[in-house]
Design a protein around this motif. Structure first.
Motif, PDB file in Angstrom:
ATOM      1  N   UNK A   1      -9.990  13.464  -7.026  1.00  0.00           N
ATOM      2  CA  UNK A   1      -9.758  12.030  -7.201  1.00  0.00           C
ATOM      3  C   UNK A   1      -9.516  11.438  -5.814  1.00  0.00           C
ATOM      4  N   UNK A   2     -10.171  10.327  -5.593  1.00  0.00           N
ATOM      5  CA  UNK A   2      -9.917   9.606  -4.326  1.00  0.00           C
ATOM      6  C   UNK A   2      -9.356   8.235  -4.649  1.00  0.00           C
ATOM      7  N   UNK A   3      -8.449   7.789  -3.817  1.00  0.00           N
ATOM      8  CA  UNK A   3      -7.938   6.420  -3.955  1.00  0.00           C
ATOM      9  C   UNK A   3      -7.922   5.790  -2.565  1.00  0.00           C
ATOM     10  N   UNK A   4      -8.509   4.617  -2.513  1.00  0.00           N
ATOM     11  CA  UNK A   4      -8.444   3.865  -1.252  1.00  0.00           C
ATOM     12  C   UNK A   4      -7.606   2.619  -1.507  1.00  0.00           C
ATOM     13  N   UNK A   5      -6.555   2.482  -0.750  1.00  0.00           N
ATOM     14  CA  UNK A   5      -5.662   1.337  -0.942  1.00  0.00           C
ATOM     15  C   UNK A   5      -5.760   0.429   0.290  1.00  0.00           C
ATOM     16  N   UNK A   6      -6.211  -0.773   0.038  1.00  0.00           N
ATOM     17  CA  UNK A   6      -6.312  -1.721   1.157  1.00  0.00           C
ATOM     18  C   UNK A   6      -5.309  -2.831   0.942  1.00  0.00           C
ATOM     19  N   UNK A   7      -4.677  -3.306   2.000  1.00  0.00           N
ATOM     20  CA  UNK A   7      -3.728  -4.410   1.837  1.00  0.00           C
ATOM     21  C   UNK A   7      -4.472  -5.640   1.341  1.00  0.00           C
ATOM     22  N   UNK A   8      -3.843  -6.345   0.398  1.00  0.00           N
ATOM     23  CA  UNK A   8      -4.487  -7.542  -0.126  1.00  0.00           C
ATOM     24  C   UNK A   8      -4.594  -8.580   0.985  1.00  0.00           C
ATOM     25  N   UNK A   9      -5.653  -9.298   0.961  1.00  0.00           N
ATOM     26  CA  UNK A   9      -5.884 -10.243   2.055  1.00  0.00           C
ATOM     27  C   UNK A   9      -5.001 -11.477   1.878  1.00  0.00           C
ATOM     28  N   UNK A  10      -4.961 -11.976   0.586  1.00  0.00           N
ATOM     29  CA  UNK A  10      -4.328 -13.278   0.380  1.00  0.00           C
ATOM     30  C   UNK A  10      -2.793 -13.219   0.440  1.00  0.00           C
ATOM     31  N   UNK A  11      -2.191 -12.148  -0.084  1.00  0.00           N
ATOM     32  CA  UNK A  11      -0.725 -12.074  -0.051  1.00  0.00           C
ATOM     33  C   UNK A  11      -0.289 -10.851   0.737  1.00  0.00           C
TER      34      UNK A  11
ATOM     35  N   UNK B   1       0.821  -1.221   0.000  1.00  0.00           N
ATOM     36  CA  UNK B   1       0.000   0.000   0.000  1.00  0.00           C
ATOM     37  C   UNK B   1       0.850   1.264   0.000  1.00  0.00           C
ATOM     38  N   UNK B   2       1.919   1.258   0.754  1.00  0.00           N
ATOM     39  CA  UNK B   2       2.753   2.463   0.809  1.00  0.00           C
ATOM     40  C   UNK B   2       3.405   2.760  -0.531  1.00  0.00           C
ATOM     41  N   UNK B   3       3.932   1.692  -1.185  1.00  0.00           N
ATOM     42  CA  UNK B   3       4.562   1.890  -2.485  1.00  0.00           C
ATOM     43  C   UNK B   3       3.545   2.410  -3.493  1.00  0.00           C
TER      44      UNK B   3
ATOM     45  N   UNK C   1      -4.011   7.320   6.988  1.00  0.00           N
ATOM     46  CA  UNK C   1      -3.789   5.896   7.226  1.00  0.00           C
ATOM     47  C   UNK C   1      -4.660   5.471   8.391  1.00  0.00           C
ATOM     48  N   UNK C   2      -5.477   4.492   8.141  1.00  0.00           N
ATOM     49  CA  UNK C   2      -6.334   4.008   9.209  1.00  0.00           C
ATOM     50  C   UNK C   2      -6.326   2.497   9.173  1.00  0.00           C
ATOM     51  N   UNK C   3      -5.778   1.885  10.161  1.00  0.00           N
ATOM     52  CA  UNK C   3      -5.713   0.433  10.273  1.00  0.00           C
ATOM     53  C   UNK C   3      -5.178  -0.192   8.996  1.00  0.00           C
ATOM     54  N   UNK C   4      -4.090   0.374   8.493  1.00  0.00           N
ATOM     55  CA  UNK C   4      -3.453  -0.174   7.290  1.00  0.00           C
ATOM     56  C   UNK C   4      -4.102   0.246   5.998  1.00  0.00           C
ATOM     57  N   UNK C   5      -5.283   0.855   6.053  1.00  0.00           N
ATOM     58  CA  UNK C   5      -5.946   1.313   4.831  1.00  0.00           C
ATOM     59  C   UNK C   5      -5.511   2.755   4.556  1.00  0.00           C
ATOM     60  N   UNK C   6      -5.039   2.957   3.339  1.00  0.00           N
ATOM     61  CA  UNK C   6      -4.603   4.316   2.988  1.00  0.00           C
ATOM     62  C   UNK C   6      -5.677   4.972   2.144  1.00  0.00           C
ATOM     63  N   UNK C   7      -6.076   6.141   2.562  1.00  0.00           N
ATOM     64  CA  UNK C   7      -7.005   6.917   1.736  1.00  0.00           C
ATOM     65  C   UNK C   7      -6.256   8.138   1.233  1.00  0.00           C
ATOM     66  N   UNK C   8      -6.281   8.328  -0.090  1.00  0.00           N
ATOM     67  CA  UNK C   8      -5.684   9.537  -0.659  1.00  0.00           C
ATOM     68  C   UNK C   8      -6.819  10.371  -1.258  1.00  0.00           C
ATOM     69  N   UNK C   9      -6.877  11.598  -0.846  1.00  0.00           N
ATOM     70  CA  UNK C   9      -7.865  12.508  -1.440  1.00  0.00           C
ATOM     71  C   UNK C   9      -7.087  13.609  -2.154  1.00  0.00           C
ATOM     72  N   UNK C  10      -7.388  13.795  -3.432  1.00  0.00           N
ATOM     73  CA  UNK C  10      -6.656  14.802  -4.213  1.00  0.00           C
ATOM     74  C   UNK C  10      -7.628  15.745  -4.878  1.00  0.00           C
TER      75      UNK C  10
END
Lengths: 711, 393
Positions: free
Chosen positions: A662-672, A157-159, A179-188
């Protein structure tokens, strides 16, 4: 305007996130207003789009009335046009001065209040929109947006966030991250100044209207209602205008007045027009007109006009000399002095009036003697009563023109290469009889040439709608009118005519070999009678007389002989006139003098159509011009311009700066553990099409980046 | 803002304006700057500070215009070359306009305007043929003719500018001073705006409708300019018009008028298509009409552009009035009608932007708007008297 938030359904569909925030704003506002029910109703009425649009339309329609009905005319003009009843109705509605009428100013006031209400209600939302990034979004709301997409990546998510933030920065977006519990929200967001466009444009309207109102004459109207002022409607000299119609220099912060200053004169006053009257406004300085200059194109159209003025401060005595020109006003302290117009400043005409009318007792010696008018001087714009045997007439000098340029009919024929010719000075005047009926005349001071001979031109008409009909009077050897009127005077003098008739009759009968005294006497009577008829109406008059009194079968013979007789006596009269001028008639009559006789006889034939008791000749004149100035004081002008700049900037911001998010929500993948999942969405507010393209480019970028990294 | 697909893709790459510009763009800027420098070197003695400002601002505006919309560069070059050729042929002899072959039949002001008129009318027909029979060839020809007409129109104006100086130095002035001249201006501005949207939306099928209003302007132009009124003769300026303000006030106004006319004609196309589709009579011809979305969008953009320029023009007019007539607002009929036009489109924009109106009602409104605009533009001069009585009919 708050309706913007409520009713823009499309916006709600496309940007639910934005809409939900706007709803919150409204609800906050509602709860604030809950306690103030009345205020709430009032605010929502004043701030409503319906009111605004209605005001636009009503103001537009009211303005139309003012363009169709000519404003601020003389009240008599309106009475003539509409009749007394409608005049009174229109007057009470202030239709003759619509733009400063109570109801029109009230409408503008409503527009102002409505605009102000909108600004008041919407500003907090605008500022939030402008400044906030809106990090509170959910994946669900993003997916609902028109422009949205999702991606999977092996990046952490950070990358992913770093990559996206860089790209957004390149694209001109500002962004914030949460950053909230590993979920990144970007608001532009980009182009948030678009929101300021609203404030700028609407604020500009308020600034412009208020400043313009401040520069208007509204304060004078208030003082009029309070009874402190009363516009003067009589035509008075400025010094005679009573105090209730006068304003001291420091009494009025803004005005627009007119002053007409003749050359060499000075004034410290301007006239402010107010409906059908005027007020006299004193100035803190005097203006003297030293010289007025005007230049013309070849066509006679004014090319430029300017005035050399001296401004003298009434308090300090400070003097400033300047030239004021059209488009180049003189700015003195808070005042602006404009070259507005020019007119006659009271030119003085030196006038000779030649007798023209053939009065009822024409033919008597007394009549001829009584009808001599001594030369006099008269100023343009003034009138004078002139006594003639045919009654008293009022002579009104209307207009003096120093030059009259007309298209040259001979242009390009080789004879005269100039496209235009100057007919020289002219005087327009009216002669009014005792019953008030007037004929209008235009006399050209200089003779003009026709087929190489000089003629004096005078036009006459009964109403302004008719064209002038021109009388051509031939000019004599001295280029003057004297011979023509001497000839007329002699024809109109019975004693002289009797002598001449007898002489002529004797001469002609003797040369024909019939020296009968009785016949000579009879012929002399016929001659005198014919000459009198001719004097009244030329050959036509003689012809009519024959037609009336002679049997039809003999008319031709009679007229032939009558005309021969008439020509003889007229010739003799003409020779007497020439003799009076000192011409040696036995030996040296010139061709020009012969030609003159023909021209004069022709003119005499039509002179009866020239319905004037006398012929006016301007022998000399003193030309005096007056320069028309407009003098204004408009302290609100700079504010109006500031408002205008704001308006332009605001319009550009609103139309040409797209507010995009533009909004982007990045959540860590569950499986990997290393991968992540992205959801991106955006909105372009009022520029959806353009934004859709931009978002497509953004999506392709993400496709490409994450694809490459996959492979 | 217009961007090609390529530019769009680059939007998120690190870059700035300067890097976006190609060698051609720089060449364009260099040509304009050199021409401006030459003009300055030749004529600066005749210019006051404002006119110098206008010269340089115009140069920058033309450069930016050419960067923003590339076809402007070729257009400007054609216009410049032809106009300069005409000016070269004239030398100092106005009478050559009657004898020199090129001037008499091609590029004297009057001839160029005649060519412009003919080409616009032909283009209108060709656009409609293209629309009705779906001939791409016809549409492309129409587009080429519109471009050529627009070249000839501007050449006509520029050469007329020179001709006015050849009559007499005193008489010389920018040809935007009477109805004949501004109708030419109106035609070419409307055409240029249309051509921009044609290129941007890649559709020729709006052409006929827009060219219809230009052809009407041409008809008026021919009647007014070359009929018994002879308004095509160059007349000297009255003192009130001798101002640098005229150079900016009038053209700005005509961008506004042109944009409103364009919007109204698109509204006509919109209403026809919408009505036919709703009635289920959408044949092949109606199919070929531009998309309703495109029509609606271009109509909005056109009105927004027109509104921006009209606002600017009205403000410039007020500033000029403050300098020439002694007050920035006099409720003169022309001023008042400018306000009415402004209020009308302000209402239109509020309805669209704030109330979210789209489609038919706004299309009707912009057609009505054209009539309001027309009245402000011609009607005031025809029926009302006032300070603006320069272009009387």
């Amino acid at each position: 305007m708050s309706n913007e938030i409520k009713s823009d359904t499309q916006q709600q569909e496309e940007a639910p996130a934005a809409a939900s925030l706007q709803k919150q704003a409204i609800e906050r506002e509602r709860s604030n207003l809950k306690e103030h029910g009345l205020l709430k109703v009032l605010l929502s009425f004043l701030g409503s789009m319906e009111l605004a649009i209605s005001l636009f339309v009503i103001i537009a329609i009211a303005s139309i009335i003012g363009t169709i009905l000519q404003q601020n005319q003389d009240y008599n003009t309106y009475i003539v046009k509409f009749g007394p009843f409608w005049f009174e109705v229109f007057r009470s509605m202030e239709l003759f001065d619509i733009y400063s009428s109570w109801w029109f100013v009230l409408l503008l006031g409503f527009l102002l209040v409505s605009t102000a209400t909108c600004i008041y209600r919407y500003t907090p939302t605008i500022i939030r929109e402008w400044r906030q990034f809106r990090l509170k979004v959910s994946s669900k709301s993003l997916k609902l947006m028109h422009s949205s997409g999702s991606w999977n990546t092996k990046n952490s998510p950070d990358e992913a966030a770093e990559f996206i933030k860089e790209k957004l920065r390149n694209g001109g977006y500002q962004s914030r991250q949460k950053n909230e519990q590993g979920v990144i929200t970007i608001a532009a967001k980009k182009g948030a100044v678009n929101r300021l466009g609203y404030l700028f444009t609407h604020g500009a309207i308020i600034i412009i209207c208020l400043s313009a109102l401040y520069d208007g004459n509204f304060n004078l109207k208030l003082r009029e209602v309070a009874g402190q002022l009363k516009p003067e409607t009589r035509d008075l000299f400025a010094s005679q205008v009573p105090d209730i119609s006068r304003l001291k220099a420091d009494e009025n912060h803004a005005f627009r007045g007119n002053a007409s200053i003749p050359e060499g004169n000075t004034t410290g006053l301007v006239f402010l027009q107010m409906r059908n009257g005027y007020l006299v406004q004193e100035l803190p300085f005097t203006i003297s007109l030293n010289e007025f200059r005007i230049e013309h194109y070849d066509s006679g159209m004014p090319k430029s006009f300017e005035s050399d003025v001296v401004i003298e401060d009434k308090e300090t005595g400070e003097k400033i000399s300047k030239t004021v020109e059209v488009n180049h006003p003189l700015i003195y302290k808070d005042f602006a002095i404009y070259q507005a117009s020019f007119e006659d400043g009271g030119s003085i005409m030196d006038i000779q009036a030649w007798p023209m009318a053939v009065p009822d007792n024409a033919g008597s010696a007394e009549a001829a003697e009584a009808f001599k008018i001594t030369p006099f001087k008269q100023v343009i714009g003034e009138s004078k009563v002139i006594k003639t045997p045919a009654g008293d007439y009022k002579l009104e000098l209307a207009e003096f023109k120093i030059s009259n340029v007309q298209p040259n009919p001979k242009a390009g024929t080789g004879e005269n290469e100039h496209k235009f010719k100057n007919m020289g000075p002219s005087l327009t005047f009216r002669i009014r009889d005792s019953s008030g009926q007037a004929q209008e005349f235009i006399n050209y001071l200089n003779p003009s040439t026709q087929e190489g001979r000089f003629f004096f031109l005078s036009g006459v008409r009964s109403t302004a709608a008719e064209p002038f009909r021109y009388l051509f009077i031939p000019a004599d050897d001295d280029i003057s009118l004297k011979r023509f009127f001497d000839f007329r005077a002699l024809l109109g003098n019975p004693v002289e005519m009797q002598r001449i008739a007898e002489k002529t009759a004797a001469m002609s009968l003797q040369s024909a070999g019939v020296p009968d005294a009785k016949m000579i006497a009879q012929m002399a009577i016929v001659m005198q009678k014919l000459a009198e008829l001719f004097n009244q109406g030329g050959f036509d008059r003689v012809l009519n007389d024959i037609n009336d009194n002679v049997p039809e079968d003999k008319q031709k013979d009679v007229s032939d002989s009558y005309f021969k007789v008439l020509q003889t006596i007229l010739g003799t009269v003409y020779l007497e006139v020439l003799q009076g001028e000192g011409v040696d008639i036995e030996n040296s009559i010139t061709l020009a003098q012969e030609q003159y006789y023909d021209d004069m006889v022709n003119t005499m034939g039509v002179v009866s159509n020239y319905k004037a008791p006398f012929f006016l000749q301007v022998k000399s004149f003193e030309h005096k011009e007056a320069s028309g100035f407009q003098i204004t004081k408009a302290p609100g002008k700079d504010l109006v311009y500031l408002g205008c700049i704001l308006l332009c900037v605001g319009i550009v911001l609103m139309f040409y700066v797209a507010h995009k998010r533009i909004w982007i929500i990045i959540t860590p993948a569950v499986e990997s553990e290393s991968g992540s999942r992205l959801i991106a969405a955006g909105s372009g507010d009022r520029h959806q099409n353009e934004f859709a393209m931009e978002f497509k480019a953004f999506s392709q970028l993400l496709d490409k980046h994450f694809m490459e990294e996959k492979s | 803002m217009s961007m090609t697909g390529q530019e769009m893709e680059n939007i998120f790459e690190k870059q700035n304006l300067w890097r976006k510009l190609s060698l051609f763009d720089w060449g364009w800027a260099a040509i304009i700057l050199m021409s401006t420098a030459y003009a300055w070197q030749q004529y600066s003695v005749f210019m006051d500070a404002y006119e110098a400002g206008i010269l340089f601002a115009t140069a920058l505006a033309i450069i930016a215009w050419g960067w923003f919309w590339k076809p402007v560069r070729a257009y400007s070059l054609y216009v410049a070359v032809i106009s300069l050729f005409a000016i070269y042929l004239y030398g100092n002899e106005l009478a050559l306009g009657e004898t020199n072959f090129f001037l008499k039949f091609l590029i004297s002001s009057k001839s160029a305007i005649m060519w412009m008129s003919a080409l616009y009318v032909l283009a209108t027909v060709a656009y409609f043929i293209g629309l009705f029979i779906g001939s791409e060839f016809s549409s492309k020809t129409a587009s080429a003719m519109t471009w050529s007409a627009t070249v000839m129109g501007l050449v006509g104006l520029l050469v007329r500018w020179r001709e006015s100086y050849l009559i007499h130095f005193d008489v010389g002035h920018i040809p935007v001073s009477n109805l004949y001249e501004v109708f030419i201006l109106f035609s070419i501005i409307t055409a240029l705006m249309y051509l921009y949207y044609e290129g941007k939306n890649k559709t020729y099928n709006m052409g006929g409708f827009v060219l219809l209003v230009i052809s009407s302007a041409v008809a008026f132009l021919l009647w007014y300019g070359f009929g018994s009124r002879g308004a095509s003769e160059i007349q000297p300026l009255v003192p009130a018009l001798q101002s640098y303000w005229m150079k900016i006030h009038v053209p700005a106004n005509f961008v506004g008028y042109g944009a409103f006319a364009l919007a109204a004609m698109l509204a006509v196309a919109y209403l026809i298509k919408d009505t036919m589709v709703k009635k289920g009579r959408g044949g092949a011809i109606i199919e070929r009409f531009p998309d309703l979305d495109i029509l609606d969008d271009v109509m909005y953009k056109s009105i927004a552009l027109g509104f921006a320029f009209f606002t600017l023009a009205t403000i410039l007019g007020a500033m000029w009035a403050a300098e020439a007539w002694g007050g920035y607002w006099s409720w003169d009929p022309k001023e008042t009608w400018a306000l009415i036009v402004w209020l009308n489109y302000a209402a239109w924009l509020h309805l669209r932007l704030t109330k979210g109106w789209r489609g038919r009602p706004l299309a009707w409104w912009s057609i009505i708007g054209l009539f309001v605009t027309l009245f402000a533009f011609i009607g005031v001069n025809m029926f009302l008297s006032g300070l603006h009585s320069y272009g009387e009919l």
